[in-house]
Design a protein around this motif. Sequence first.
Motif, PDB file in Angstrom:
ATOM      1  N   TYR A   3      41.768  29.131  46.646  1.00 50.21           N
ATOM      2  CA  TYR A   3      41.059  30.366  46.291  1.00 50.21           C
ATOM      3  C   TYR A   3      41.350  30.714  44.841  1.00 50.21           C
ATOM      4  O   TYR A   3      42.505  30.818  44.434  1.00 50.21           O
ATOM      5  CB  TYR A   3      41.482  31.498  47.225  1.00 50.21           C
ATOM      6  N   ARG A   4      40.301  30.881  44.055  1.00 52.78           N
ATOM      7  CA  ARG A   4      40.449  31.135  42.628  1.00 52.78           C
ATOM      8  C   ARG A   4      40.479  32.625  42.296  1.00 52.78           C
ATOM      9  O   ARG A   4      41.037  33.022  41.300  1.00 52.78           O
ATOM     10  CB  ARG A   4      39.301  30.490  41.845  1.00 52.78           C
ATOM     11  N   HIS A   5      39.870  33.445  43.108  1.00 47.61           N
ATOM     12  CA  HIS A   5      39.728  34.867  42.788  1.00 47.61           C
ATOM     13  C   HIS A   5      40.717  35.703  43.606  1.00 47.61           C
ATOM     14  O   HIS A   5      40.345  36.353  44.564  1.00 47.61           O
ATOM     15  CB  HIS A   5      38.299  35.333  43.078  1.00 47.61           C
ATOM     16  N   THR A   6      41.970  35.677  43.200  1.00 48.98           N
ATOM     17  CA  THR A   6      42.973  36.412  43.961  1.00 48.98           C
ATOM     18  C   THR A   6      43.383  37.711  43.267  1.00 48.98           C
ATOM     19  O   THR A   6      44.379  38.308  43.619  1.00 48.98           O
ATOM     20  CB  THR A   6      44.222  35.538  44.193  1.00 48.98           C
ATOM     21  N   ASN A   7      42.635  38.103  42.283  1.00 46.58           N
ATOM     22  CA  ASN A   7      42.962  39.346  41.574  1.00 46.58           C
ATOM     23  C   ASN A   7      41.709  40.193  41.336  1.00 46.58           C
ATOM     24  O   ASN A   7      41.527  40.750  40.264  1.00 46.58           O
ATOM     25  CB  ASN A   7      43.671  39.042  40.256  1.00 46.58           C
ATOM     26  N   ARG A   8      40.873  40.260  42.337  1.00 51.07           N
ATOM     27  CA  ARG A   8      39.661  41.073  42.201  1.00 51.07           C
ATOM     28  C   ARG A   8      40.040  42.542  42.031  1.00 51.07           C
ATOM     29  O   ARG A   8      40.869  43.049  42.776  1.00 51.07           O
ATOM     30  CB  ARG A   8      38.779  40.934  43.429  1.00 51.07           C
ATOM     31  N   PRO A   9      39.411  43.224  41.081  1.00 56.99           N
ATOM     32  CA  PRO A   9      39.713  44.646  40.862  1.00 56.99           C
ATOM     33  C   PRO A   9      38.963  45.513  41.875  1.00 56.99           C
ATOM     34  O   PRO A   9      37.848  45.959  41.628  1.00 56.99           O
ATOM     35  CB  PRO A   9      39.223  44.887  39.435  1.00 56.99           C
ATOM     36  N   GLY A  10      39.562  45.751  43.020  1.00 60.15           N
ATOM     37  CA  GLY A  10      38.897  46.454  44.117  1.00 60.15           C
ATOM     38  C   GLY A  10      38.378  47.825  43.759  1.00 60.15           C
ATOM     39  O   GLY A  10      37.276  48.200  44.150  1.00 60.15           O
ATOM     40  N   PHE A  11      39.151  48.593  42.990  1.00 54.64           N
ATOM     41  CA  PHE A  11      38.699  49.940  42.656  1.00 54.64           C
ATOM     42  C   PHE A  11      37.458  49.883  41.766  1.00 54.64           C
ATOM     43  O   PHE A  11      36.501  50.627  41.971  1.00 54.64           O
ATOM     44  CB  PHE A  11      39.809  50.744  41.980  1.00 54.64           C
ATOM     45  N   LEU A  12      37.448  48.961  40.801  1.00 55.27           N
ATOM     46  CA  LEU A  12      36.284  48.801  39.916  1.00 55.27           C
ATOM     47  C   LEU A  12      35.069  48.337  40.709  1.00 55.27           C
ATOM     48  O   LEU A  12      33.957  48.864  40.530  1.00 55.27           O
ATOM     49  CB  LEU A  12      36.584  47.813  38.797  1.00 55.27           C
ATOM     50  N   LEU A  13      35.263  47.369  41.605  1.00 55.16           N
ATOM     51  CA  LEU A  13      34.148  46.891  42.426  1.00 55.16           C
ATOM     52  C   LEU A  13      33.624  48.013  43.316  1.00 55.16           C
ATOM     53  O   LEU A  13      32.416  48.156  43.501  1.00 55.16           O
ATOM     54  CB  LEU A  13      34.579  45.697  43.265  1.00 55.16           C
ATOM     55  N   GLY A  14      34.523  48.817  43.858  1.00 57.51           N
ATOM     56  CA  GLY A  14      34.118  49.961  44.674  1.00 57.51           C
ATOM     57  C   GLY A  14      33.362  50.997  43.863  1.00 57.51           C
ATOM     58  O   GLY A  14      32.388  51.590  44.336  1.00 57.51           O
TER      59      GLY A  14
END
Length: 127
Positions: A3-14
């Motif tokens: 898995y390459r994307h293990t630091n997705r910015p959840g608050f920004l995506l939300g």
Amino acid sequence: MRYRHTNRPGFLLGFIDFFTAGLFFLFYMPSGLQDELESVLGHKMQKYAAAYLLGIPTLFVYTLVWMAKIAEELKVKAAELEIEGPYTSFRHMFWWNILGCICFGPMIATHRFFQTLNRIEEKLNRG
């Protein structure tokens, strides 16, 4: 699978998802997130686009329940992998989206969702 994307910015995506009323995820899910979720959870899922379209006549309750079910599966997976909480869950995703709508609740729910997913993927990458 690595898995390459293990630091997705959840608050920004939300934040983006909140202000686009879910349209953002119509583009973000097919860009690899859907495949990653299926790989982590070990089964095929209904496509987000279908869940989104089915959500329109239900004022997006269908879409919310669809996402909350995935959140619950992530919680179970995180517990199986003995990852320290807090985790996302059906209740967390559902109630922050319903009751927290006026105070950015969907962003909080999405942040926790991606925080849990990121930690699961990090653990799976380690071994």
